[in-house]
Design a protein around this motif. Sequence first.
Motif, short mmCIF file in Angstrom:
data_model
loop_
_atom_site.label_atom_id
_atom_site.label_comp_id
_atom_site.label_asym_id
_atom_site.label_seq_id
_atom_site.Cartn_x
_atom_site.Cartn_y
_atom_site.Cartn_z
N ALA A 118 0.84 -1.20 0.00
CA ALA A 118 0.00 0.00 0.00
C ALA A 118 0.87 1.26 0.00
CB ALA A 118 -0.94 -0.01 1.20
N SER A 119 2.00 1.20 0.69
CA SER A 119 2.93 2.34 0.69
C SER A 119 3.53 2.55 -0.69
CB SER A 119 4.04 2.11 1.72
OG SER A 119 3.51 2.08 3.01
N VAL A 120 3.86 1.47 -1.37
CA VAL A 120 4.37 1.59 -2.74
C VAL A 120 3.29 2.18 -3.64
CG1 VAL A 120 5.26 0.33 -4.75
CG2 VAL A 120 6.06 -0.27 -2.45
N ASP A 121 2.06 1.70 -3.51
CA ASP A 121 0.95 2.25 -4.29
C ASP A 121 0.83 3.76 -4.07
OD1 ASP A 121 0.29 -0.37 -5.02
OD2 ASP A 121 -1.46 -0.49 -3.69
N ARG A 122 0.83 4.18 -2.81
CA ARG A 122 0.70 5.61 -2.50
C ARG A 122 1.85 6.42 -3.08
NH1 ARG A 122 -1.04 3.46 2.20
NH2 ARG A 122 0.91 3.80 3.29
N ALA A 127 3.75 10.25 -7.02
CA ALA A 127 4.77 10.62 -8.00
C ALA A 127 4.16 10.94 -9.35
CB ALA A 127 5.78 9.48 -8.15
N LEU A 128 3.15 10.17 -9.74
CA LEU A 128 2.57 10.33 -11.07
C LEU A 128 1.27 11.11 -11.09
CD1 LEU A 128 3.23 6.76 -12.51
CD2 LEU A 128 4.61 8.84 -12.82
N GLY A 129 0.72 11.39 -9.91
CA GLY A 129 -0.54 12.11 -9.85
C GLY A 129 -1.70 11.31 -10.44
N VAL A 130 -1.73 10.02 -10.14
CA VAL A 130 -2.77 9.14 -10.69
C VAL A 130 -3.69 8.65 -9.57
CG1 VAL A 130 -1.33 8.44 -12.64
CG2 VAL A 130 -1.32 7.07 -10.54
N THR A 131 -4.80 8.06 -9.97
CA THR A 131 -5.76 7.52 -9.01
C THR A 131 -5.15 6.36 -8.23
OG1 THR A 131 -6.68 5.89 -10.53
CG2 THR A 131 -7.67 8.11 -10.56
N ASP A 132 -5.77 6.05 -7.12
CA ASP A 132 -5.32 4.91 -6.31
C ASP A 132 -5.38 3.62 -7.11
OD1 ASP A 132 -5.00 6.69 -4.22
OD2 ASP A 132 -6.82 6.04 -3.15
N ASP A 133 -6.44 3.44 -7.89
CA ASP A 133 -6.58 2.21 -8.69
C ASP A 133 -5.47 2.08 -9.73
OD1 ASP A 133 -8.84 1.44 -7.30
OD2 ASP A 133 -10.25 2.17 -8.83
N LEU A 134 -5.15 3.17 -10.41
CA LEU A 134 -4.09 3.12 -11.41
C LEU A 134 -2.73 2.91 -10.73
CD1 LEU A 134 -3.17 3.13 -14.30
CD2 LEU A 134 -3.22 5.63 -14.27
N ALA A 135 -2.52 3.54 -9.60
CA ALA A 135 -1.27 3.35 -8.87
C ALA A 135 -1.11 1.89 -8.46
CB ALA A 135 -1.23 4.26 -7.64
N ALA A 136 -2.18 1.27 -7.96
CA ALA A 136 -2.13 -0.14 -7.57
C ALA A 136 -1.87 -1.02 -8.79
CB ALA A 136 -3.42 -0.55 -6.88
N ALA A 137 -2.45 -0.67 -9.92
CA ALA A 137 -2.22 -1.44 -11.15
C ALA A 137 -0.77 -1.31 -11.61
CB ALA A 137 -3.18 -0.99 -12.25
N LEU A 138 -0.21 -0.13 -11.47
CA LEU A 138 1.19 0.07 -11.84
C LEU A 138 2.12 -0.70 -10.90
CD1 LEU A 138 1.14 3.85 -12.78
CD2 LEU A 138 1.62 1.94 -14.31
N LEU A 143 5.74 -5.19 -10.28
CA LEU A 143 6.15 -6.39 -9.55
C LEU A 143 6.04 -7.63 -10.43
CD1 LEU A 143 4.69 -5.63 -6.03
CD2 LEU A 143 7.06 -5.39 -6.81
N GLY A 144 5.04 -7.65 -11.30
CA GLY A 144 4.92 -8.76 -12.25
C GLY A 144 6.10 -8.80 -13.20
N ILE A 145 6.50 -7.64 -13.69
CA ILE A 145 7.68 -7.55 -14.56
C ILE A 145 8.90 -8.06 -13.81
CG2 ILE A 145 9.27 -5.91 -15.65
CD1 ILE A 145 6.73 -4.18 -16.25
N ARG A 146 9.01 -7.65 -12.57
CA ARG A 146 10.15 -8.09 -11.73
C ARG A 146 10.17 -9.61 -11.59
NH1 ARG A 146 13.70 -9.27 -8.69
NH2 ARG A 146 14.43 -8.35 -6.78
N LEU A 147 9.01 -10.20 -11.36
CA LEU A 147 8.93 -11.65 -11.21
C LEU A 147 9.23 -12.39 -12.50
CD1 LEU A 147 5.77 -11.98 -8.95
CD2 LEU A 147 8.12 -12.50 -8.32
N ARG A 148 8.86 -11.80 -13.63
CA ARG A 148 9.09 -12.45 -14.91
C ARG A 148 10.54 -12.39 -15.34
NH1 ARG A 148 4.45 -11.45 -19.18
NH2 ARG A 148 5.61 -13.15 -20.13
N GLY A 149 11.28 -11.40 -14.85
CA GLY A 149 12.71 -11.39 -15.09
C GLY A 149 13.25 -10.43 -16.12
#
Length: 166
Positions: A118-122, A127-138, A143-149
Amino acid sequence: MGRPRAFDEDEAVRAAVGLFGGRAYDGVSVDDLVGRLGVHRNSLYKTFGSKRGLYLMALRRHLADDVRPLLDALADADDTAAVLRLVTSARLDLLLLAAIERAPVDPEVASEVETALASVDRAIGAALGVTDDLAAALTAAALGIRLRGDAAGTAAALARRLDPLT
C-alpha cells in the motif's frame, strides 16, 4: 548471571534477510540459520524466540532497509518509465517471497506485506498524480515484470504504452 552475547544481533538479522530473501521461509532450516548466522541454536531461540521470530525481524529489516529507500526514490520519479525502473530494479526479493509464501498463512506477515505494498501504491500515485486504482495497477505491473525477469526491456515497453494514460 548470563554470558554476554557472542554474536551481533543486527548482523544476524541482516544475514537472515539475505537467506530468507534467497530461499524463502520454508527453504531455510534452523540448521541453515545456525550455520549462516554463526549463532548457536540456543542463542538463536533465546534471542529471536523461534525461526518465525527471526523471520519477522528480517522481514521488518528488509522493509526498512530496502522498501523505505524505494519509497523515497519514488517521490522523485517524474514519469512512468522512472517509476517502473525503480520498482523493477529494487531489492524486493524478501517482500515478494513473503507475499507469495507466508502472507497467505501468517496474518502478521500478511499485514506487513499489505502495508508495504500500500505504501508503494501511494508513493507511485503521488509521483505520477494518478488515481489509487491506477497506482495499484502500476505496482502490480511493475512487480509482475520483476517476477518475470525481463525488467529493463518489459518495463520500458510498458512505460511507453502507459505514459499517455498517466
